[in-house]
Write an enzyme that holds these catalytic residues in place. Structure first.
Site, short mmCIF file in Angstrom:
data_model
loop_
_atom_site.label_atom_id
_atom_site.label_comp_id
_atom_site.label_asym_id
_atom_site.label_seq_id
_atom_site.Cartn_x
_atom_site.Cartn_y
_atom_site.Cartn_z
N ASN A 1 8.26 9.66 0.85
CA ASN A 1 7.88 10.71 1.80
C ASN A 1 6.42 10.56 2.21
O ASN A 1 5.71 9.72 1.66
CB ASN A 1 8.18 12.09 1.19
CG ASN A 1 7.26 12.44 0.04
OD1 ASN A 1 6.09 12.72 0.24
ND2 ASN A 1 7.80 12.39 -1.17
N ALA B 1 3.70 11.94 1.50
CA ALA B 1 2.65 12.05 0.48
C ALA B 1 2.47 10.75 -0.29
O ALA B 1 1.51 10.58 -1.02
CB ALA B 1 2.98 13.18 -0.49
N CYS B 2 3.40 9.81 -0.12
CA CYS B 2 3.31 8.53 -0.82
C CYS B 2 2.44 7.56 -0.02
O CYS B 2 2.65 7.37 1.17
CB CYS B 2 4.70 7.90 -0.99
SG CYS B 2 5.84 8.87 -1.95
N ASP B 3 1.48 6.98 -0.69
CA ASP B 3 0.71 5.90 -0.09
C ASP B 3 0.68 4.78 -1.12
O ASP B 3 1.73 4.29 -1.49
CB ASP B 3 -0.69 6.38 0.36
CG ASP B 3 -1.39 7.22 -0.71
OD1 ASP B 3 -1.15 7.01 -1.91
OD2 ASP B 3 -2.20 8.08 -0.34
#
Length: 169
Positions: free
Chosen positions: A49, A51-53
Site C-alpha cells: 500500500n 505507506a510502503c516504501d
C-alpha cells in the site's frame, strides 16, 4: 483518527483465517495465542500500500515479536499469495492473515467504503491480553497514517501485571 467499534475493555472477537506463517500456508486462530501471549492485531489496508516504501508499514510492529510473550498478527483483505510476496519483499516474520471477505475486519469495526465505493479496511491496532480482552484500540481510515508505536509499547508493558512485565524485559 477514528475510534474502532471494538474498544478497550471489550472481549476480542475470535477468528480463524488462512495465513502465511514463515512461508507456510495454514489457518491461524486468535485462540492459539490467548493464554500464552499478548497479541497485537495489526489491520492494514493491503500489501504494497502507499505507506510502503523501503520499509513495510508493519516493520515497527515486527520488532515486538522479539519479546518472548508478544505475538503480532497482520491482517488485510489480500490473499495468502499476495502475503507471500509482501513478506518476502520486506523480510517480515509476523504471520499475515488473509481476511479476503473482510469478516474479521467487520467484527472489529474497521471496514469502510472508499471514495469510489470500494470496500476497504482501516489501518488499526488492537492489543489483546492473555484473557482475550482488548487493552488498546486505535484506527484510522487514512492509509498513510501509522500507529503510535510508543502507545502500543506502553499498552503491552501495562498488560499482564508486574510479573509478566519483568519477565518480558
Amino acid at each position: 483518527m477514528f475510534l474502532a467499534v471494538i474498544s478497550e475493555g471489550d472481549e476480542a472477537p475470535r477468528f480463524a483465517l488462512p495465513a502465511v506463517v514463515e512461508g507456510e500456508h495454514r489457518r491461524v486462530a486468535l485462540d492459539e495465542y490467548l493464554g500464552e501471549d499478548v497479541v497485537v492485531l495489526a489491520f492494514y489496508p493491503g500489501d504494497f500500500n502507499p505507506a510502503c516504501d523501503e520499509e513495510s508499514d508493519l516493520d515497527e510492529l515486527d520488532l515486538f515479536t522479539m519479546q518472548k510473550d508478544v505475538s503480532v498478527l497482520g491482517i488485510s483483505a489480500d490473499t495468502r499469495w499476495s502475503h507471500d510476496a509482501f513478506a518476502a519483499e520486506y523480510d517480515l516474520h509476523v504471520p499475515l492473515l488473509a481476511d479476503t471477505r473482510r469478516e474479521v475486519a467487520t467484527d472489529y469495526g474497521v471496514t469502510f467504503e472508499g471514495d469510489l465505493g470500494q470496500a476497504l479496511i482501516e489501518r488499526a491496532v488492537f492489543v489483546v491480553d492473555h484473557d482475550g480482552v482488548v487493552q488498546y484500540a486505535w484506527s484510522s481510515q487514512e492509509p498513510t497514517t501509522l500507529p503510535d508505536v510508543d502507545a502500543i509499547k506502553d499498552a503491552i508493558a501495562d498488560t499482564g501485571g508486574d510479573d509478566t512485565a519483568f519477565a518480558r524485559y
